[in-house]
Structure formats: C-alpha cells, structure tokens
Design an enzyme around this catalytic site. Sequence first.
Site, PDB file in Angstrom:
ATOM      1  N   HIS A 549      34.855  36.704  38.656  1.00 24.80           N
ATOM      2  CA  HIS A 549      33.484  36.274  38.385  1.00 24.80           C
ATOM      3  C   HIS A 549      33.354  34.751  38.295  1.00 24.80           C
ATOM      4  CE1 HIS A 549      29.385  36.933  37.688  1.00 24.80           C
ATOM      5  NE2 HIS A 549      29.427  37.886  36.779  1.00 24.80           N
ATOM      6  N   ARG A 550      34.452  34.021  38.228  1.00 22.34           N
ATOM      7  CA  ARG A 550      34.378  32.560  38.243  1.00 22.34           C
ATOM      8  C   ARG A 550      34.018  32.048  39.630  1.00 22.34           C
ATOM      9  NH1 ARG A 550      40.302  31.251  36.224  1.00 22.34           N
ATOM     10  NH2 ARG A 550      40.630  32.804  37.877  1.00 22.34           N
TER      11      ARG A 550
END
Length: 576
Positions: A549-550
């Site tokens: 998700h980064r």
Amino acid sequence: MSTIEVKVPDIGDFKDVPVIEVFVKSGDAVKAEDSLVTLESDKATMDVPAPSAGTVKDLKVKVGDKVSEGSAILTLESADGGGKAAPAASAPRPAGTEAAPAAAQATRPREAAPAAAQEAKPKEQAAQAAAGPAGTVPVKVPDIGDFKDVPVIEVFVKPGDAVKPEDPLVTLESDKATMDVPAPSAGTVKELKVKVGDKVSEGSVILTLETGAAVAASAPSAKKEAPAAAAAKAEAPVAAPPAAPPPTTAAAAEAAPAAKPAPAPVDDQAFRVAHASPSVRAFARTLGVDLSKVKGSGPKARILQEDVQNYVKQAIGGVPAGPAATPAAGGTALGLLPWPQVDFAKFGPVESKPLSRIKKISGANLHRNWVMIPHVTNHEDADITDLEAFRVRLNKENEKSGIKVTMLAFLIKASVAALAKFPEFNASLDGENLIYKKYFHVGFAADTPSGLVVPVIKNADQKGVLAIAKEMGELSAKAREGKLGPADMQGGCFSISSLGGIGGTYFTPIINAPEVAILGVCRSSTRPVWDGKQFNPRLILPLSLSWDHRVIDGASAARFNSYLVALLGDMRRVML
C-alpha cells in the site's frame, strides 16, 4: 616497492553496486585483509579487503559511487615486490541472511569460476615457489556461509590422481546451491578423507595433497571467511588468515574493555538479519554487542561502526540505547507479550525436529516482509473455461515434445502483460524513490521436500507460453533436486504462488521484498454463472493479489485484477 591497482573482485551477477562505506584515505597504511570499502547490492552487503599490506596511494571511489566487477577502487603501494598482482584474488566478504547465495559463490559454483582466482595464479605460484620443499597439506572445506552438515554428492578424484590449481575435487549440495571445492594448487592426491554421502562443514578436511608448497593449507576460498562467521567460531581453519577488523577509534578502544566483563547473550538469528556491513559485524562480535539491539543511523537504517560505539558507551553509562535496544526475541521488541514457553511433553508424547535450512532462511524473510510491508489483498474470480479447453488441446498437440503446459504458464504470460500496462506493479521502493523496471522477470513458488523456493523466469515478455512451460519444468526439477543456483532465484519483479494442485479458495500471499505485489492462485472449480438468460457451468479460477500500500492504491489494484481476469478470459488480448 610496487604499485597495485585494487579492483572489485567477482561479485556474481551484480552490476552497478553502490559503495556505502569507505574505510581508508590516501596515505593510510593497511594490512592484508583490512576492509577497504563496503558494497551493498539488493541481496547482500560485502566488504572488499586489501589483497596485501601497503599504503593507499590514490583513492578512486567515494560513498555513493556505483561499481561492478573489475572497477578500480584504489591504487596500493605494496612492499611485497609482487608487481601488479591481481587484487581480485581476495573475494568480497558477504554477510547477513540474504548473503547465503553470495557465500555459496565464494566456494566457486560450477557455472562461474571466478576470474579473480585465475588472475591470482601468478602471485600464488610465486608464493609457492618461495615456500621451499614439497609438503603434504590438508585441503579443507572453505567458507560456505551459514551452512553445516552439507552432503558430498560427487567426488572427482582418488588417491594418486594429479590435479591442477582450480580443478574440482568434490561437489557439495546445500538446500540452496550446488558448489565445487577446487584444488588450491597443483599436486597429487595422497589420501581421500570423504566419500559420496558424507556430510561436511566449514573446516572439514576433504583430502591431503602432496604439493610443492606447504603453505596452501586450505582451499583458496578459505581466505574469504566472512568476518561475522569467523568471529562466531572458536576455532578457525588451520591456515585461513584471520579477517582483520576495520580501524578502530580511540572511543572504541576505550569502550571495548568495559564491555567485556559481562557480555549479554547474542541472539544469533537476529544478529544475522541485522542491516550492517561485514566489518561492522566483526567489530560488534569483538565487543560482544548484539546488533539486533543497535539502532542504525546510516542509509536505510544501516548500522554503522559509530552506532556500535555509541551503544557500548550508553551501555557502560547505564543509558538505554533506544527502542532498538530492547530484546528482539519473543515479541518484546514490538511491545508484545513474550512468546509462551510451554513444556508440551506434559500433555502427551512429542517429537522435536529441526527446521530445514530453507525454512530458516525463508522464515526470517517472510517475517520481515509481513511486519514491514503494509499488505492489502484483493480477491477476484477469472473465467478460464475457454482457456482450459485450449490448454488441453495444446498439450495433446505437443505430447511428443514432452512439454506439459500448465495454467501457471498462461498466468505468467498474462501477468507480464498486466505489469506492462500497470508499471507501478513492476517497481521497487528505494528509500524515497520508486525504481521502475524495464524488464519482466516473474518468480513462481515451487514446493520442495525442504521447503518453498522461488525460481525466476527471466525475460518472460520475450518468451511464448511453450517456452515458459519448458523452462518452468526445468527449474522445478532443479528445485526438487536441491540444485537451484543463486542466479536461478534472483532478479524477480513479480511472484506467483499457486496452490491449484492442492486446493483452497482464497488466501493472502506474502509479498517477496523488494517486489511490491504477488499473485496467489487456488484450485479452479465449476460454478453456475448467470449469462442474463440462464445459468451456465463455467470453470472459475480464484485469484488473490497482495500489494504494497506504500506504492499501490486500491483503485490501481482493482484495475490490475480486472485486466488480468480479462486476459485469462481471452488470451488473444495479450497480443494487443
């Protein structure tokens, strides 16, 4: 007095490796095996040692420069009179869990005999000529990383055989690689100490060799002893020169005596995975410092020598060394309750079995990836009814060729098309930068008796489904036999973990860092699907996409999955 140009030795397939530390400057006097610079690839951190004693004349690199095998590091004024001896004769010293492949290469895998060893021959022969009369020397197993009790699978010589330098003597096979132990010099085999099936470790005697130089008491690669490994062993191989620690400062010299009276027990597993160079590991071992308790201040939280010194100073003064100084084992480093200690034998019969090497190595990596990567998993169903019918026809047409096409081959090909359309999935994080890869190497999880390994199909975008299926079969066979080399498992951009042959519906695969996504696949099943008029039986394949998700947001992940499903529904779209 002679001038030697010190170059980067054989470092495997790595190129453009950054220099992260420089330990010397022009005018510094160094001893043989002193650390000169530290290199850091995406797989390992390694020191380049001095090939001989001398004085640094001209430094050719600085921190941040990128080097490859053969790049000049510095020039060294040597007093040995050996002329332009090849500095690459001393191999880089790898460290850490992920350095197992590099450590295996130090033992000279068959696929790539180091050019450094070839260049070093004139110097070795000159040393042998000066050594005096012929003698009998034991040839020992050199540094093979963290591996122990490695089986001997081939013996190439017998008593009375004449061998030349670098001739293979025996082949060892670990869970990660197959490697040869070469002859350190020319001579005649006097006595063979091992046979096929015997298990050996670093320092085990393989044979005795009658040679014209008794100085070569162990294989050349024994000089490549990693500092962390050397310091961990109470007894080193007879003739292996000890790895020299980096120059210590006055602060470290003052800290060392005070740190020794009551050394805390070192967590070996946590020590191995700590982000530090080999020279820092050796320094920490000397002081009895557990690197898992030291907070790194270098790039990517790498632990520097100064961090170790500061930790020792704080320990002497009774000052806690920060959050990283809390015990790493048992979950206490994360502020969790300690792991429960249970005597299971109180409740019934038990049996204890050691973890395989693969599970030990992969377990640490999986734990790191799960803790450090914010995972999100999207699930999707793909209609592969038509694709499965085509796959069956394709296998019938290619029965005589011996190539068996599995659904995984189509998944790899479809994934490459999806990676090309959504390039953020074919990327890796590097600090605050995102590295977009212009190549497409796809790894697939292979189940073996010893544990899970991930061979990599290189340049999958340039191969057809049949070629991918053939290569998968070859790599899977090598994996089952334990003969995968480090190069077979490096360079992946994206991984696929398939449970299709076993069962299940959906699951959450763990991302294989430094990749940013992984596709999980379960067993297909026939389900009724409404077409607007009636229910039709369709073959449905469950997909589970885990993503970082980064780097990736939910909308991109949903689009990636939808596009992949469309490709599997009609593989003709791959050509568009």
